[in-house]
Write a protein that holds these residues in place. Structure first.
Motif, short mmCIF file in Angstrom:
data_model
loop_
_atom_site.label_atom_id
_atom_site.label_comp_id
_atom_site.label_asym_id
_atom_site.label_seq_id
_atom_site.Cartn_x
_atom_site.Cartn_y
_atom_site.Cartn_z
N ARG A 266 0.82 -1.20 0.00
CA ARG A 266 0.00 0.00 0.00
C ARG A 266 0.86 1.26 0.00
NH1 ARG A 266 -1.06 3.46 3.34
NH2 ARG A 266 -0.24 2.32 5.13
N VAL A 267 1.94 1.25 0.81
CA VAL A 267 2.84 2.41 0.89
C VAL A 267 3.50 2.68 -0.46
CG1 VAL A 267 5.01 3.25 1.89
CG2 VAL A 267 3.24 2.26 3.37
N ALA B 26 1.25 4.08 -3.08
CA ALA B 26 0.94 5.49 -2.86
C ALA B 26 2.12 6.39 -3.22
CB ALA B 26 0.53 5.72 -1.41
N THR C 102 3.42 2.34 9.30
CA THR C 102 2.73 2.71 8.06
C THR C 102 1.43 3.46 8.29
OG1 THR C 102 1.56 0.58 8.03
CG2 THR C 102 3.68 0.70 6.89
N ARG C 103 0.98 3.54 9.55
CA ARG C 103 -0.24 4.28 9.87
C ARG C 103 0.00 5.08 11.15
NH1 ARG C 103 -5.40 0.52 8.09
NH2 ARG C 103 -4.25 -0.86 6.66
N LYS D 141 1.82 12.07 4.11
CA LYS D 141 0.64 11.62 3.36
C LYS D 141 0.94 11.72 1.87
CE LYS D 141 -2.86 12.76 6.81
NZ LYS D 141 -3.24 11.38 7.08
N PRO D 142 0.39 10.82 1.03
CA PRO D 142 -0.62 9.80 1.35
C PRO D 142 -0.03 8.45 1.75
CG PRO D 142 -0.30 9.88 -1.01
CD PRO D 142 0.63 10.92 -0.43
N GLU D 143 1.30 8.35 1.88
CA GLU D 143 1.88 7.05 2.19
C GLU D 143 1.46 6.55 3.57
OE1 GLU D 143 3.41 9.84 1.19
OE2 GLU D 143 5.39 9.41 0.36
N ILE E 254 -1.23 6.61 6.46
CA ILE E 254 -2.65 6.91 6.56
C ILE E 254 -3.12 6.82 8.02
CG2 ILE E 254 -3.11 6.11 4.22
CD1 ILE E 254 -4.24 3.53 5.42
#
Length: 255
Positions: A127-128, A131, A151-152, A160-162, A164
């Motif tokens: 996901r990272v 993004a 990662t969050r 952002k957006p990496e 979240i």
């Protein structure tokens, strides 16, 4: 309904304090609205009820993320992880954003109620990078843009957006076999397994030398406080190098 949370700030304590101070009010408002809307629709669908709780929690994290970002000076790195636990209607609802963790002890065994948001989870890494994030390995630790080893998180406008703020949410049915829960930041979990943490906590909760009574209330809290101090001290002696924040919630009436 009972609400518990642990926040772990990085890049300064301001964001963590801001998130902590506002999350309670935001969450209470969002959950009350979700419950009212659910009752108004007169639904009896358990899945629909779960969706309502999850949506309210997700919105709470989003609002808290925006408030947390407002407390970070422009161009600086700062943020906070958060793990939240609700005890409501015979369920344990956990929302996690970052690398703090919630663990349930049931029949003396550790049951994880959350997963850490780290780059060694393939889906988080994917996901990272999708993004546009770049991951660097510094001293064996994977970091987003070479900065953040999770990662969050809340409040990280610069990443952002990496990175979240969306929490992962689990819903677990309560059981008579439930002993207690531990919510703690990564300063504890970096050096201690779920199993060891549960074993050491159980020793404190069953220690009658604290003279805690059988009633749920102040006497019971004495043992929980003793357990948090014990876990924190043990983590220091195990050479933890990070902030340590621990909350213990006893789920039994103990004699």
């Amino acid at each position: 309904m009972h609400f518990f949370a642990v926040f772990d700030g990085h890049g300064g304590p301001e964001v963590s304090a801001l998130c902590r101070d506002h999350m309670h009010a935001i969450l209470a408002d969002k959950l009350a609205r979700a419950a009212a809307a659910y009752r108004k629709e007169n639904q009896q669908d358990e899945e629909a009820e779960h969706r309502a709780w999850k949506a309210a929690l997700a919105r709470s994290f989003m609002w808290t993320d925006e408030l947390g970002a407002s407390g970070v000076p422009r161009g600086t790195i700062g943020g906070s992880t958060a793990v939240v636990a609700l005890l409501v209607l015979g369920r344990i609802i956990v929302a996690n954003c970052g690398d703090s963790r919630a663990v349930l002890c049931r029949v003396g065994r550790a049951v994880p109620l959350s997963q850490d948001h780290r780059l060694d989870r393939p889906e988080e890494m994917a996901r990272v990078t999708a993004a546009g994030g770049v991951v660097f390995n510094y001293g064996g630790v994977l970091r987003v843009q070479g900065i953040l080893a999770k990662t969050r998180a809340l409040g990280h406008m610069l990443l952002k957006p990496e990175v979240i703020c969306e929490p992962e949410i689990t819903i677990t049915a309560r059981s008579e076999d439930d002993d207690f829960m531990i919510l703690a930041s990564d300063g504890l979990w970096d050096v201690m397994s779920n199993t060891v943490a549960c074993r050491e906590t159980l020793k404190c909760l069953e220690d009658k030398s604290t003279n805690a009574g059988t009633m749920v209330g102040r006497e019971e809290e004495v043992r929980c406080v003793c357990a948090t101090f014990h876990l924190t001290d043990l983590a220091f002696r195990m050479h933890s190098r990070d902030d340590i924040c621990v909350v213990v919630i006893d789920l039994k009436i103990r004699g």
